[in-house]
Structure formats: C-alpha cells, structure tokens
Design a protein around this motif. Structure first.
Motif, PDB file in Angstrom:
ATOM      1  N   LEU A 186      35.876  79.198  15.669  1.00 17.91           N
ATOM      2  CA  LEU A 186      37.043  78.339  15.531  1.00 17.91           C
ATOM      3  C   LEU A 186      36.715  76.887  15.824  1.00 17.91           C
ATOM      4  O   LEU A 186      35.878  76.580  16.678  1.00 17.91           O
ATOM      5  CB  LEU A 186      38.141  78.797  16.494  1.00 17.91           C
ATOM      6  CG  LEU A 186      38.625  80.243  16.350  1.00 17.91           C
ATOM      7  CD1 LEU A 186      39.580  80.586  17.479  1.00 17.91           C
ATOM      8  CD2 LEU A 186      39.270  80.465  14.993  1.00 17.91           C
ATOM      9  N   GLY A 187      37.410  76.014  15.126  1.00 18.31           N
ATOM     10  CA  GLY A 187      37.466  74.616  15.511  1.00 18.31           C
ATOM     11  C   GLY A 187      38.534  74.471  16.585  1.00 18.31           C
ATOM     12  O   GLY A 187      39.000  75.459  17.155  1.00 18.31           O
ATOM     13  N   PRO A 188      38.969  73.261  16.889  1.00 15.41           N
ATOM     14  CA  PRO A 188      39.995  73.068  17.921  1.00 15.41           C
ATOM     15  C   PRO A 188      41.318  73.722  17.534  1.00 15.41           C
ATOM     16  O   PRO A 188      41.753  73.635  16.397  1.00 15.41           O
ATOM     17  CB  PRO A 188      40.123  71.544  18.022  1.00 15.41           C
ATOM     18  CG  PRO A 188      39.525  71.009  16.762  1.00 15.41           C
ATOM     19  CD  PRO A 188      38.490  71.977  16.335  1.00 15.41           C
ATOM     20  N   VAL A 189      41.938  74.402  18.505  1.00  7.36           N
ATOM     21  CA  VAL A 189      43.203  75.111  18.293  1.00  7.36           C
ATOM     22  C   VAL A 189      44.230  74.566  19.283  1.00  7.36           C
ATOM     23  O   VAL A 189      43.900  74.262  20.437  1.00  7.36           O
ATOM     24  CB  VAL A 189      43.029  76.629  18.506  1.00  7.36           C
ATOM     25  CG1 VAL A 189      44.320  77.373  18.158  1.00  7.36           C
ATOM     26  CG2 VAL A 189      41.865  77.166  17.680  1.00  7.36           C
ATOM     27  N   LYS A 190      45.471  74.468  18.861  1.00  2.35           N
ATOM     28  CA  LYS A 190      46.552  73.955  19.711  1.00  2.35           C
ATOM     29  C   LYS A 190      46.941  74.988  20.756  1.00  2.35           C
ATOM     30  O   LYS A 190      47.921  75.723  20.601  1.00  2.35           O
ATOM     31  CB  LYS A 190      47.760  73.593  18.855  1.00  2.35           C
ATOM     32  CG  LYS A 190      47.595  72.351  17.996  1.00  2.35           C
ATOM     33  CD  LYS A 190      48.856  72.074  17.194  1.00  2.35           C
ATOM     34  CE  LYS A 190      48.710  70.837  16.325  1.00  2.35           C
ATOM     35  NZ  LYS A 190      48.679  69.587  17.090  1.00  2.35           N
TER      36      LYS A 190
END
Length: 263
Positions: A186-190
């Motif tokens: 994953l890239g950045p996740v909220k």
C-alpha cells in the motif's frame, strides 16, 4: 456478494482503520471472526456491534503484539480453541518516520517485533489450523516502503522488505498444503497510522491528494480472499513506479528525489 458463511478468519490490528473495516465487511459476508488488538474497550465494542448486526460469532483477544510472551500465549490459546482457521490477515503494524540519527533503539526494536516477528510467529503457531482448512489463505499487509526506499523510513521500510521476502519464500514452502499467500503493498492510507508515524502532520499534507481510503483497501482484500493472488498493489500508479525503480534505481532516485523527501 461473496458468501463466507462458516469461514473463520483471524485479523490482527482489528480495532481501527483497515482492520476494523475488514472485520465489518467480512462479518457482513457471513464470516466468523477472531480479532486481535491492544485496546480491550474497542475490541469489546466491535464484537458487540458485529454480533448484534450480523449472524456471526466473534472472539476477541486483547494483546500487545510487541510483547513476545503475550503474543505467544495468545497464539497458543487460539490454536487450542480453533483446530481450523480459514484465513489469517496480518494487518497489525506501525511506523515511525525518523532519520537514522534520530531513531531510538526502542522504537526500532518495537517496529521489528510488531511488523515482522509477530507476523512470522502468528503463521508459525497457527499453520496447523490453516493447513486444516480447504484452500486456506494467509494475507500479509506489507507496503510500497518495502519496495521503494525513501529517506526517514529506513527502519519501517526494512520491516516491510522483510515481510515481502518472508511471504515470497513462505508461498513456495507451503504451496503443497493448498494454502495461498498474498502480500498487500500500500501507499499512504487515510488511517491513524500517521498519528505515530508523522505526528507533525507535514507528510500527510504533502501526500494528501494521493492517499487511499481504507474502504478501497478493504474491498480489494475481501475480493481476493480464497483466490490464488500473489500481490495486491494500491494505488496502481505506485506499482508502476516500483517496477521502474527496480529496473532503473539510480535514474528513479534522481528523478523522484523531491517526492522521496516529503517526510
């Protein structure tokens, strides 16, 4: 909607973010759940909500996965109670974005304990239960940080690189047991991941427009469950970037130097 009726699925880091989303989605699909996290109050509230809203059974275990004895005891207890587990989703993990000069040994050790060693031990301890399932599935949450090196994430990236290497070897070791292994990069996740990783909020501001929503990750994982899938990579453009990075590392580091230094 896929039907996971009579499937038993274990999720670590289940009290918030992606883990909580997975628990809710899988309960809606009929799966029985085993949920692990540190917060007893959050786990108990989630258990009550899921059992009230869906016709499923949910067991919860409050455990600090950084504590070796506590997690070993917990995994042994789960194994004794569940001779068959259909899927294990190793979602628990955290990061701290520091330069190597600023990094604390205690933080480094804790990141490896939670992100790597607890993940490995969960599989080692619960493999007999997973092997007893027909086409059981192990899903390990990794990160593009394990594929693309960036400043201030050398330790976090190293833990996720270890997860990728371990998962790839594990896939080959247990393929004869009819078990699937999938890594999720994953890239950045909220999520609240950045409360610890980036307390200043600067990195979040810099990458806000690129951030994934937890539900997108949850949907991708649920869709892949009990299917032979090597990796889930989100967002897709970051997967392309990681491929370019491995083919042309020097050129990529030069071209993306500004983006790599957003922490």
């Amino acid at each position: 909607m896929r039907n996971f009726l009579n499937k038993t699925i274990l999720i670590t880091g289940a009290s918030s973010g992606i883990g909580e989303g997975l628990a809710t989605s899988l309960a809606a699909h009929g799966a029985n759940l085993i949920l692990l996290a540190r917060s007893t109050d959050k786990l108990d509230a989630l258990k009550q909500s899921l059992e009230n809203n869906y016709s499923i059974h949910c067991d919860v275990y409050s455990v600090d996965l950084a504590n070796r004895k506590a997690r070993t005891d917990t995994f042994k207890k789960i194994y004794q109670q569940y001779p068959t587990i259909d899927a294990l989703i190793n979602n628990a993990g955290f990061g701290i974005f520091d330069s190597i000069e600023e990094a604390k040994i205690s933080d480094i050790e804790q990141m490896f304990q939670v992100n790597v060693l607890s993940l490995v031990e969960s599989i080692q301890q619960l493999l007999p239960s997973l092997s007893a399932a027909k086409k059981g599935h192990i899903i390990n949450i990794a990160s593009f940080a394990g594929k693309i090196a960036t400043p201030k994430s050398s330790i976090y990236g190293a833990t996720k690189h270890a997860v990728l290497g371990f998962s790839n070897a594990l896939r080959l070791e247990i393929e004869q047991q009819d078990l699937y292994v999938t890594t999720v990069n994953l890239g950045p996740v909220k999520t609240n991941f950045f409360q610890t990783a980036d307390p200043s909020g600067n990195y979040q501001k810099n990458v806000e427009r690129y951030m994934l929503y937890p539900n997108d990750v949850v949907d991708a994982i649920v869709h892949a469950l009990f299917k032979r899938k090597r990796e889930i990579n989100l967002p897709k453009w970051m997967e392309i970037g990681s491929r370019l990075y491995h083919l042309f590392p020097v050129m990529t580091e030069r071209l993306l130097k500004k983006q790599f230094n957003k922490k």
